[in-house]
Motif scaffolding. Structure first.
Motif, PDB file in Angstrom:
ATOM      1  N   GLU A  20     -18.626  26.462 -16.853  1.00 30.44           N
ATOM      2  CA  GLU A  20     -17.680  27.095 -17.775  1.00 30.44           C
ATOM      3  C   GLU A  20     -18.244  27.062 -19.189  1.00 30.44           C
ATOM      4  O   GLU A  20     -18.205  28.057 -19.914  1.00 30.44           O
ATOM      5  CB  GLU A  20     -16.321  26.402 -17.732  1.00 30.44           C
ATOM      6  CG  GLU A  20     -15.326  27.034 -18.695  1.00 30.44           C
ATOM      7  CD  GLU A  20     -13.895  26.646 -18.438  1.00 30.44           C
ATOM      8  OE1 GLU A  20     -13.006  27.342 -18.962  1.00 30.44           O
ATOM      9  OE2 GLU A  20     -13.649  25.650 -17.729  1.00 30.44           O
ATOM     10  N   ARG A  21     -18.800  25.913 -19.579  1.00 34.70           N
ATOM     11  CA  ARG A  21     -19.347  25.790 -20.929  1.00 34.70           C
ATOM     12  C   ARG A  21     -20.643  26.574 -21.104  1.00 34.70           C
ATOM     13  O   ARG A  21     -20.873  27.179 -22.146  1.00 34.70           O
ATOM     14  CB  ARG A  21     -19.598  24.320 -21.248  1.00 34.70           C
ATOM     15  CG  ARG A  21     -18.342  23.529 -21.552  1.00 34.70           C
ATOM     16  CD  ARG A  21     -18.649  22.063 -21.739  1.00 34.70           C
ATOM     17  NE  ARG A  21     -17.548  21.352 -22.390  1.00 34.70           N
ATOM     18  CZ  ARG A  21     -17.524  20.053 -22.592  1.00 34.70           C
ATOM     19  NH1 ARG A  21     -18.528  19.292 -22.179  1.00 34.70           N
ATOM     20  NH2 ARG A  21     -16.507  19.483 -23.193  1.00 34.70           N
ATOM     21  N   LYS A  22     -21.505  26.546 -20.094  1.00 31.40           N
ATOM     22  CA  LYS A  22     -22.813  27.188 -20.222  1.00 31.40           C
ATOM     23  C   LYS A  22     -22.761  28.700 -20.053  1.00 31.40           C
ATOM     24  O   LYS A  22     -23.562  29.419 -20.639  1.00 31.40           O
ATOM     25  CB  LYS A  22     -23.792  26.610 -19.186  1.00 31.40           C
ATOM     26  CG  LYS A  22     -24.413  25.290 -19.587  1.00 31.40           C
ATOM     27  CD  LYS A  22     -25.388  24.803 -18.542  1.00 31.40           C
ATOM     28  CE  LYS A  22     -26.475  25.798 -18.231  1.00 31.40           C
ATOM     29  NZ  LYS A  22     -27.407  26.022 -19.347  1.00 31.40           N
ATOM     30  N   THR A  23     -21.849  29.189 -19.231  1.00 29.21           N
ATOM     31  CA  THR A  23     -21.843  30.613 -18.885  1.00 29.21           C
ATOM     32  C   THR A  23     -20.522  31.311 -19.194  1.00 29.21           C
ATOM     33  O   THR A  23     -20.492  32.322 -19.883  1.00 29.21           O
ATOM     34  CB  THR A  23     -22.165  30.786 -17.388  1.00 29.21           C
ATOM     35  OG1 THR A  23     -23.435  30.211 -17.107  1.00 29.21           O
ATOM     36  CG2 THR A  23     -22.193  32.247 -17.004  1.00 29.21           C
ATOM     37  N   ALA A  24     -19.433  30.740 -18.702  1.00 28.00           N
ATOM     38  CA  ALA A  24     -18.159  31.452 -18.766  1.00 28.00           C
ATOM     39  C   ALA A  24     -17.622  31.600 -20.180  1.00 28.00           C
ATOM     40  O   ALA A  24     -17.009  32.620 -20.512  1.00 28.00           O
ATOM     41  CB  ALA A  24     -17.126  30.769 -17.869  1.00 28.00           C
ATOM     42  N   VAL A  25     -17.830  30.586 -21.044  1.00 28.54           N
ATOM     43  CA  VAL A  25     -17.260  30.688 -22.394  1.00 28.54           C
ATOM     44  C   VAL A  25     -17.875  31.847 -23.178  1.00 28.54           C
ATOM     45  O   VAL A  25     -17.195  32.478 -23.995  1.00 28.54           O
ATOM     46  CB  VAL A  25     -17.410  29.377 -23.197  1.00 28.54           C
ATOM     47  CG1 VAL A  25     -16.591  28.265 -22.590  1.00 28.54           C
ATOM     48  CG2 VAL A  25     -18.857  28.983 -23.379  1.00 28.54           C
ATOM     49  N   LEU A  26     -19.141  32.155 -22.936  1.00 30.19           N
ATOM     50  CA  LEU A  26     -19.787  33.246 -23.660  1.00 30.19           C
ATOM     51  C   LEU A  26     -19.242  34.596 -23.196  1.00 30.19           C
ATOM     52  O   LEU A  26     -18.978  35.487 -24.010  1.00 30.19           O
ATOM     53  CB  LEU A  26     -21.305  33.179 -23.468  1.00 30.19           C
ATOM     54  CG  LEU A  26     -22.124  34.198 -24.277  1.00 30.19           C
ATOM     55  CD1 LEU A  26     -21.818  34.101 -25.764  1.00 30.19           C
ATOM     56  CD2 LEU A  26     -23.609  33.984 -24.030  1.00 30.19           C
ATOM     57  N   ILE A  27     -19.058  34.747 -21.896  1.00 32.73           N
ATOM     58  CA  ILE A  27     -18.511  35.994 -21.365  1.00 32.73           C
ATOM     59  C   ILE A  27     -17.042  36.142 -21.770  1.00 32.73           C
ATOM     60  O   ILE A  27     -16.602  37.226 -22.179  1.00 32.73           O
ATOM     61  CB  ILE A  27     -18.698  36.043 -19.837  1.00 32.73           C
ATOM     62  CG1 ILE A  27     -20.198  36.156 -19.519  1.00 32.73           C
ATOM     63  CG2 ILE A  27     -17.932  37.200 -19.216  1.00 32.73           C
ATOM     64  CD1 ILE A  27     -20.540  36.154 -18.047  1.00 32.73           C
ATOM     65  N   ALA A  28     -16.293  35.045 -21.683  1.00 29.46           N
ATOM     66  CA  ALA A  28     -14.894  35.079 -22.127  1.00 29.46           C
ATOM     67  C   ALA A  28     -14.811  35.410 -23.614  1.00 29.46           C
ATOM     68  O   ALA A  28     -13.939  36.182 -24.048  1.00 29.46           O
ATOM     69  CB  ALA A  28     -14.220  33.737 -21.834  1.00 29.46           C
ATOM     70  N   GLY A  29     -15.719  34.839 -24.406  1.00 27.00           N
ATOM     71  CA  GLY A  29     -15.718  35.091 -25.843  1.00 27.00           C
ATOM     72  C   GLY A  29     -16.036  36.532 -26.180  1.00 27.00           C
ATOM     73  O   GLY A  29     -15.469  37.091 -27.136  1.00 27.00           O
TER      74      GLY A  29
END
Length: 325
Positions: free
Chosen positions: A170-179
């Protein structure tokens, strides 16, 4: 999946062209070497998923200003910076089928160029004059750094839980896409409900994409991946296929996987490991988990306006499950 990819690319071709143009225009360091190193990773065949999502969410919520293509570049600069840094930390030799930046230009130069790309993303965020967007980008940067640190601390620890794995990806991948999705919604001036739905879509899509990457490391060849398959196992990283296999596989298989993890094992060892992971249901379980996230992403889309952009976003979610690099 080839037909689906072709359909998506055809629908967004003009957007991708504009994104590419603004990335070129905004990569303007004073030092030629920084541009050379930055360009080495930025223009090496990335899919531009993150900036594209920003544009699609922005337009789906009524935004029409071409400035979105500059803002969307934030997420490609951030992504490129993390790839450069990750390759140095992991001592990786290849990225997207090419030599990793640090092997060509030096580790110090690569790391500092990654820092420049991070700073450029914050510069672009500041140009929006939107405090929520600036805060979003700052938080993403914090989360990605902490995700990388946690993954580094977990290296060689094959006993991590699925919950720990989820937190890292979530921190490495998902937060950037969510952002990227959240920023598109914020830039469009969307209401709180729409911003929340856009963010949830991005988070679920990001989780699915990372799980798909973990599958590819076991299912694809070096030409397709741009690096040796089994790289995660060689680095001692416990991704979801391995975590599930170690929890459900038989004792001899688990002992073998633990023995070769973190070593430069042979091709024969990798084939044996892959057969074991498949037999223990590691790949099926990972695909099942990814499907759940895709379903949640599509449910989030139900809270956004209909139209061409939402249809493309749904296609991107479907593509996450069966894509190839």
């Amino acid at each position: 999946m080839g037909d689906l990819k072709a359909k998506i690319v055809a629908a967004v071709a003009k957007d991708l062209e504009k994104i590419e143009g603004r990335l070129e225009a905004n990569l303007t360091p004073e030092l030629a070497l920084v541009r050379e190193i930055g360009g080495h990773i930025l223009f090496s065949g990335g899919k531009r998923l993150r900036p594209l999502l920003c544009v699609l969410l922005y337009r789906s919520l009524g935004g029409r200003d071409a400035f979105v293509y500059d803002v969307a570049g934030i997420f490609e600069f951030l992504h490129a910076a993390t790839l450069i840094h990750d390759d140095v930390v992991d001592e990786a030799l290849r990225r997207r089928g090419k030599a990793a930046a640090h092997t060509l230009f030096g580790a110090a130069e690569a790391v500092l160029t990654g820092d420049f790309l991070l700073a450029r993303s914050l510069n672009l965020a500041a140009r929006t004059k939107n405090p929520e967007i600036i805060a979003t980008i700052a938080r993403i940067t914090e989360d990605m750094a902490q995700g990388e640190i946690e993954q580094l601390r977990n290296k060689g620890n094959l006993g991590i839980s699925e919950a720990s794995y989820d937190r890292v990806i979530e921190r490495k991948t998902a937060v950037l896409i969510a952002g990227a999705c959240k920023t598109g919604a914020l830039l469009a001036g969307a209401g709180e409900g729409a911003v929340e739905a856009a963010t949830r879509y991005g988070r679920e899509l990001g989780m699915a994409f990372q799980m798909a990457d973990d599958l590819l490391d076991y299912t694809e060849d070096e030409k397709t991946l741009g690096k040796k398959p089994g790289a995660d196992l060689r680095e001692g990283k416990a991704t979801l296929p391995l975590i599930h296999t170690l929890a459900s596989g038989d004792a001899p298989l688990c002992a073998f996987l633990k023995r070769i993890a973190g070593t430069d094992f042979t091709e024969a060892d990798f084939l044996r490991a892959r057969e074991g992971v498949i037999g223990a249901g590691g790949l099926d379980w990972t695909l099942k988990r990814a499907k759940r996230h895709v379903q949640e992403a599509c449910l989030a889309l139900d809270n956004l306006p209909g139209g061409e952009e939402r249809e493309i976003l749904a296609l991107l979610a479907e593509y996450a499950l069966g894509r190839r690099h």
